[in-house]
Write a protein that holds these residues in place. Structure first.
Motif, mmCIF file in Angstrom:
data_model
loop_
_atom_site.group_PDB
_atom_site.id
_atom_site.type_symbol
_atom_site.label_atom_id
_atom_site.label_comp_id
_atom_site.label_asym_id
_atom_site.label_seq_id
_atom_site.Cartn_x
_atom_site.Cartn_y
_atom_site.Cartn_z
ATOM 1 N N CYS A 1 -11.347 70.521 79.046
ATOM 2 C CA CYS A 1 -10.883 71.652 78.232
ATOM 3 C C CYS A 1 -9.518 71.301 77.646
ATOM 4 N N VAL A 2 -9.292 71.730 76.424
ATOM 5 C CA VAL A 2 -8.008 71.534 75.753
ATOM 6 C C VAL A 2 -7.432 72.901 75.405
ATOM 7 N N ILE A 3 -6.155 73.097 75.709
ATOM 8 C CA ILE A 3 -5.426 74.275 75.255
ATOM 9 C C ILE A 3 -4.301 73.798 74.361
ATOM 10 N N ASP A 4 -4.277 74.307 73.137
ATOM 11 C CA ASP A 4 -3.244 73.942 72.174
ATOM 12 C C ASP A 4 -2.513 75.196 71.741
ATOM 13 N N ILE A 5 -1.194 75.196 71.891
ATOM 14 C CA ILE A 5 -0.373 76.301 71.397
ATOM 15 C C ILE A 5 0.396 75.791 70.195
ATOM 16 N N GLY A 6 0.028 76.261 69.025
ATOM 17 C CA GLY A 6 0.663 75.832 67.793
ATOM 18 C C GLY A 6 1.688 76.830 67.308
ATOM 19 N N GLY A 7 2.197 76.585 66.104
ATOM 20 C CA GLY A 7 3.217 77.459 65.557
ATOM 21 C C GLY A 7 2.710 78.847 65.232
ATOM 22 N N SER B 1 -16.919 65.115 73.086
ATOM 23 C CA SER B 1 -17.215 65.896 71.884
ATOM 24 C C SER B 1 -17.040 67.383 72.168
ATOM 25 N N VAL B 2 -16.945 68.181 71.099
ATOM 26 C CA VAL B 2 -16.686 69.616 71.237
ATOM 27 C C VAL B 2 -17.941 70.344 71.698
ATOM 28 N N ALA B 3 -17.822 71.094 72.786
ATOM 29 C CA ALA B 3 -18.925 71.920 73.277
ATOM 30 C C ALA B 3 -18.803 73.352 72.781
ATOM 31 N N ASP B 4 -17.577 73.863 72.749
ATOM 32 C CA ASP B 4 -17.328 75.231 72.297
ATOM 33 C C ASP B 4 -15.832 75.365 72.054
ATOM 34 N N PHE B 5 -15.427 76.378 71.315
ATOM 35 C CA PHE B 5 -14.002 76.591 71.091
ATOM 36 C C PHE B 5 -13.750 78.048 70.733
ATOM 37 N N ALA B 6 -12.501 78.438 70.899
ATOM 38 C CA ALA B 6 -12.040 79.754 70.479
ATOM 39 C C ALA B 6 -10.651 79.582 69.892
ATOM 40 N N MET B 7 -10.345 80.377 68.877
ATOM 41 C CA MET B 7 -9.046 80.282 68.213
ATOM 42 C C MET B 7 -8.472 81.672 67.998
ATOM 43 N N ASN B 8 -7.193 81.797 68.297
ATOM 44 C CA ASN B 8 -6.475 83.034 68.020
ATOM 45 C C ASN B 8 -5.492 82.753 66.901
ATOM 46 N N ASP B 9 -5.822 83.177 65.686
ATOM 47 C CA ASP B 9 -4.914 82.987 64.557
ATOM 48 C C ASP B 9 -4.609 84.307 63.853
ATOM 49 N N LYS B 10 -4.807 85.422 64.570
ATOM 50 C CA LYS B 10 -4.603 86.740 63.970
ATOM 51 C C LYS B 10 -3.283 87.373 64.363
ATOM 52 N N CYS B 11 -2.631 86.828 65.399
ATOM 53 C CA CYS B 11 -1.401 87.435 65.904
ATOM 54 C C CYS B 11 -0.454 86.329 66.339
ATOM 55 N N ALA B 12 0.848 86.506 66.065
ATOM 56 C CA ALA B 12 1.837 85.486 66.408
ATOM 57 C C ALA B 12 2.187 85.481 67.889
ATOM 58 N N ALA B 13 1.842 86.550 68.625
ATOM 59 C CA ALA B 13 2.140 86.591 70.052
ATOM 60 C C ALA B 13 1.403 85.457 70.756
ATOM 61 N N GLY B 14 2.110 84.746 71.624
ATOM 62 C CA GLY B 14 1.496 83.641 72.336
ATOM 63 C C GLY B 14 1.521 82.340 71.563
ATOM 64 N N THR B 15 2.328 82.257 70.512
ATOM 65 C CA THR B 15 2.411 81.045 69.710
ATOM 66 C C THR B 15 3.861 80.563 69.636
ATOM 67 N N ARG C 1 5.777 80.660 67.112
ATOM 68 C CA ARG C 1 6.626 81.633 66.406
ATOM 69 C C ARG C 1 7.226 82.644 67.381
ATOM 70 N N PHE C 2 6.445 83.023 68.375
ATOM 71 C CA PHE C 2 6.921 83.955 69.388
ATOM 72 C C PHE C 2 8.117 83.347 70.137
ATOM 73 N N ILE C 3 8.000 82.066 70.482
ATOM 74 C CA ILE C 3 9.087 81.382 71.187
ATOM 75 C C ILE C 3 10.318 81.246 70.295
ATOM 76 N N GLU C 4 10.122 80.948 69.010
ATOM 77 C CA GLU C 4 11.253 80.873 68.091
ATOM 78 C C GLU C 4 12.014 82.191 68.047
ATOM 79 N N MET C 5 11.260 83.285 68.020
ATOM 80 C CA MET C 5 11.893 84.606 68.016
ATOM 81 C C MET C 5 12.701 84.803 69.297
ATOM 82 N N MET C 6 12.111 84.429 70.441
ATOM 83 C CA MET C 6 12.785 84.634 71.718
ATOM 84 C C MET C 6 14.083 83.838 71.808
ATOM 85 N N THR C 7 14.032 82.552 71.438
ATOM 86 C CA THR C 7 15.224 81.719 71.570
ATOM 87 C C THR C 7 16.319 82.158 70.602
#
Length: 253
Positions: A90-96, A109-123, A125-131
């Motif tokens: 399994c791969v977990i990627d936290i992007g901007g 090879s890829v078996a399945d995936f899920a992507m959260n690109d609807k909200c900045a929380a948990g990305t 950008r969230f960390i940039e705001m915090m720092t």
């Protein structure tokens, strides 16, 4: 033979040169508001006449005219993580601006995936705001939060979380306690998102936040699974793109 992979994300643009067995060179530039320019800059810095194939991936993958192929970031991250980590399932990627969870078949090879690109929380950008609010550089986060107790951050929306952090500061809460609370909030959200895919085995952590032990350790605790990373984990997409390009460019027979 050498191949070049370029991964243009919302925050950084990464490039990697690959010779079929080793990553020869990497380069990272901030994307900012110039994805096409930064992809071109990475290409110009890494390209040599020995490059047999250039593969572009990420948000800006269609913006490099010299690319021989474009491949989705899901496929490229899966390949890159499989190369950098052993027995990864399994791969977990936290992007901007998004986070991804990718399940892998035993062959990588890829078996399945899920992507959260609807909200900045948990990305990122969230960390940039915090720092920015807590006034410390992200590069110091491991040292900053060491030995502290996390504040509870209940808001999962970036806008409301910012107000919550400001309120905690006004109430006299310690900055490092707040920062650790944000780390836990992001990691728990990411783990809950990844658990929808029912991962098993070893999880490989990629993205810019994979540089920090506080995030790796907290995600591992939240998942209840071993989480590993690599010094080149931030380049997983670019490395995977270069490796896929190498496989395509390899002469047959």
């Amino acid at each position: 033979m050498i191949t070049l992979g370029i991964d243009c994300g919302s925050t950084t643009t990464k490039g990697a040169l690959y010779d079929g067995s080793d990553v020869l060179r990497t380069l990272l530039l901030p994307t900012r508001a110039r994805p096409a320019e930064q992809m071109q800059a990475v290409y110009d810095a890494l390209y040599t006449p020995e490059v047999a194939c250039t593969v572009a991936t990420g948000y800006g993958r269609a913006l490099l005219p010299q690319a021989d192929r474009t491949i989705t970031e899901i496929t490229c991250h899966a390949r890159g993580a499989g190369m950098l980590g052993e027995a990864v399932r399994c791969v977990i990627d936290i992007g901007g601006q998004d986070c991804k969870a990718i399940l892998l078949h035993p062959d990588g090879s890829v078996a399945d995936f899920a992507m959260n690109d609807k909200c900045a929380a948990g990305t990122g950008r969230f960390i940039e705001m915090m720092t920015r609010i807590l006034d410390f550089p992200i590069e110091e986060i491991d040292r900053f939060v060491e030995g502290h107790q996390p504040c509870e951050i209940s808001s999962m929306c970036t806008v409301f979380a910012e107000s919550e952090i400001v309120s905690l500061l006004a109430a006299g809460a310690d900055r490092a306690d707040i920062a650790l609370g944000v780390v836990q909030s992001i990691c728990r959200r990411t783990a809950a998102f990844a658990m929808r895919l029912s991962p098993t085995g070893t999880v490989f952590f990629t993205g810019g936040l994979a540089r920090f032990e506080s995030f790796r350790r907290t995600i591992e605790e939240a998942l209840g699974l071993p989480v590993v990373t690599h010094p080149l984990a931030q380049f997983a997409g670019a490395i995977g793109a270069a490796a896929l390009g190498y496989a395509k460019a390899m002469p047959r027979g």
